[in-house]
Design an enzyme around this catalytic site. Structure first.
Site, PDB file in Angstrom:
ATOM      1  CB  CYS A 209      -0.924   0.010   1.204  1.00  0.00           C
ATOM      2  SG  CYS A 209      -1.824  -1.528   1.405  1.00  0.00           S
ATOM      3  CG  HIS A 352      -2.193   4.627   5.129  1.00  0.00           C
ATOM      4  ND1 HIS A 352      -1.903   4.425   3.796  1.00  0.00           N
ATOM      5  CD2 HIS A 352      -2.441   3.383   5.656  1.00  0.00           C
ATOM      6  CE1 HIS A 352      -1.969   3.123   3.532  1.00  0.00           C
ATOM      7  NE2 HIS A 352      -2.295   2.479   4.628  1.00  0.00           N
ATOM      8  CG  HIS A 386      -6.401   0.616   0.435  1.00  0.00           C
ATOM      9  ND1 HIS A 386      -5.381   1.165  -0.339  1.00  0.00           N
ATOM     10  CD2 HIS A 386      -5.803   0.216   1.595  1.00  0.00           C
ATOM     11  CE1 HIS A 386      -4.252   1.090   0.330  1.00  0.00           C
ATOM     12  NE2 HIS A 386      -4.471   0.530   1.500  1.00  0.00           N
TER      13      HIS A 386
END
Lengths: 456, 89
Positions: A209, A352, A386
């Site tokens: 990620c 994030h 995401h």
């Protein structure tokens, strides 16, 4: 003399827009694209999560990808190519066709040996891997089973059961002749290097990620140090497959958002009622970085400059953040230090902000510890879900656009925050000269970028 | 490969795919005599050509057959034979 690094162009494909303009307009509206997972996936598993954020339909031919390129490339590379061409054109650069057969270009005014590509991806061309794997494993069995289903002596129930099984054995007609070059994670960066005739470093960054942020950080360092003058950088991911395999991998890990009525409110980063992250089909974010004086000399549009980068590793767990966030804090302070700034100079933070139960409170606590409660904070994942390897790049683009426009997007579905830090809960203009964006990743990677308005 | 195609139609479509893959002007491929290896500059161009032909006709050119294919006529012959024999893919 210290070289400065300008952001001169951006390209975006994601679930709320297939250009930077569409994407940014969606951000300003607080848009999210939430849909039930494809019905066909329900044949293969009992999923805990049932929603995702799909990409819009993309006309790749209209984005300068020939039919032959489309046959030969994994979608993750096609997404990256579309975003990269938009980024180059938005940077005011022009392209000259180099090889019609390959449909490749040179970038006018760029020395190919003074240019590089730095692209992040979590899994690379995993859809192509899965497709060809399924052909190899299923094709002969499916044919034999299909022949059984055609027999006249079968009971109707048996025939239906076998036919249903055959129908679920989805596979392409062959192992793709180019499957190796489609699957390898470095294909994303390599395709950009091939497409635009770039002879400097062409690098793939695989940090789950954090891949996009790490890629941009490395590109920043190479432009700043003088290895290259221009870099194409960012991240891309593509997680569609006919079975829901990619979705299921994250589902069994217990990371995905749980069901909510209405579904559009399920994805809730930093909210007390958060339950996981919204799985995105993927996307791509690409940035053109240039040595600032070079960009000024050619009259390029300059959105912001990157002034600091930090990267650390938790060495704590392959799938969980260190609850104390020690290495996250060290990463943040390293990035700010390289920028020659203090935490108090940071006015905006693109967090994030995944929306998982474990991560958000740890991140909020570290942000409060370093920055206090003054800077504005939002989570672009509250809009997009995401996008894994693309997320850091898309969020760096949001950070640059937020500095450039002074209009931070809302942190969607944030009703009861986990912290009293200054979340953006309604649209409001803000004069932002310096922003910070950070990413964390499975493995334990932490990375963050400091961006600044050029006249600040 | 997908049944009921006459040879003339197969030839027309093979030429069309070859021109698309190899970026050749229409009329430059003589399907009856041209060598694939002379028009496709390298092995990757040949792979792209076979990939596009498989997509066009919906089957698979078996690996062991590739060694015996040298001309566009060989390709057409192969597609005609596959069309008649319902290939295993």
């Amino acid at each position: 003399m210290t070289r400065r690094v300008a952001v001169t162009g951006t390209g975006v494909i994601c679930s709320i827009g297939s250009t930077t303009a569409e994407f940014w307009a969606g951000c300003q509206r607080g848009t999210s694209n939430v849909a039930p997972i494809p019905e066909r996936w329900l044949d293969y598993a009992d999923y805990k999560s049932r929603i995702w954020s799909p990409l819009p339909d993309i006309d790749y031919a209209d984005r300068d990808l020939s039919r032959i390129e489309q046959l030969q490339l994994d979608p993750v590379s096609m997404l990256a190519l579309c975003a990269s061409q938009e980024a180059l054109l938005n940077a005011g650069l022009s392209l000259t066709i180099k090889d019609k057969r390959a449909n490749s270009y040179t970038i006018d005014g760029i020395d190919p040996e003074r240019a590089g590509v730095f692209m992040g991806t979590g899994l690379g061309g995993s859809q192509s891997f899965l497709d060809s794997h399924c052909h190899l494993v299923l094709a002969r069995s499916r044919e034999k089973l299909g022949a059984v289903a055609d027999r006249d002596d079968l009971e109707p129930d048996a025939r239906k059961t076998i036919s249903d099984i055959v129908g679920r054995m989805i596979h392409p007609p062959r192992v793709h002749r180019f499957v190796v070059s489609m699957t390898m994670p470095n294909a994303v960066a390599a395709m950009l290097g091939l497409k635009y005739t770039i002879n400097g470093p062409v690098v793939a960054n695989c940090g789950a990620c954090a891949s996009g942020t790490v890629a941009i950080g490395n590109a920043f360092r190479e432009v700043k140090s003088g290895t290259v003058d221009v870099a194409l950088t960012g991240g891309a991911e593509s997680f569609y497959d006919p079975y829901g395999y990619h979705f299921r991998c994250f589902d069994v890990a217990g990371t995905l958002v749980q069901n909510w009525d209405p579904p559009g409110q399920a994805n809730r980063p930093f909210d007390q009622a958060r339950s996981g992250f919204l799985f995105s089909q993927g996307g791509a974010g690409v940035i053109v970085l240039e040595e600032l004086q070079r960009a000024l000399d050619r009259g390029a549009p300059i959105l912001a400059e990157i002034v600091g980068y930090g990267e650390t590793f938790d060495a704590h767990s392959i799938m969980s953040l260190d609850p104390k966030g020690v290495q996250i804090e060290r990463m943040i302070r390293a990035a700010i230090s390289e920028a020659g700034l203090d935490p108090g100079d940071i006015q905006y933070i693109n967090a994030h902000g995944t929306g998982t139960r474990n991560n958000d409170p740890i991140e909020a606590e570290v942000l409060k510890r370093v920055f206090g409660t003054a800077p504005l904070v939002n989570s672009t994942k509250s809009l997009l879900g995401h996008t894994i390897g693309a997320s850091g790049a898309l969020e760096a683009i949001v950070t640059a656009l937020t500095i450039n426009t002074g209009t931070p997007h809302v942190c969607r579905n944030l009703d009861v925050p986990v912290s009293d830090i200054n979340f953006v809960r309604s649209p409001r203009p803000a004069d932002i000269a310096v922003g910070f964006t950070e990413s964390f990743a499975f493995g334990g990677h932490n990375a963050g970028l400091v961006l600044r308005r050029v006249d600040a | 490969m997908n049944g009921a195609l006459n040879r003339e139609e197969i030839e027309r479509r093979v030429v069309s795919v070859a021109c698309e893959v190899l970026v050749l002007p229409e009329g430059t491929v003589n399907v009856k005599v041209d060598s694939i290896k002379e028009l496709a500059e390298d092995s990757l161009d040949q792979m792209r050509l076979y990939m596009a032909l498989e997509d066009e006709f919906g089957g698979t050119i078996q690996e062991e057959q590739l060694e015996s294919i040298e001309t566009f006529k060989d390709v057409v012959d192969y597609i005609v034979s596959m069309d008649q024999n319902s290939p295993v893919t």
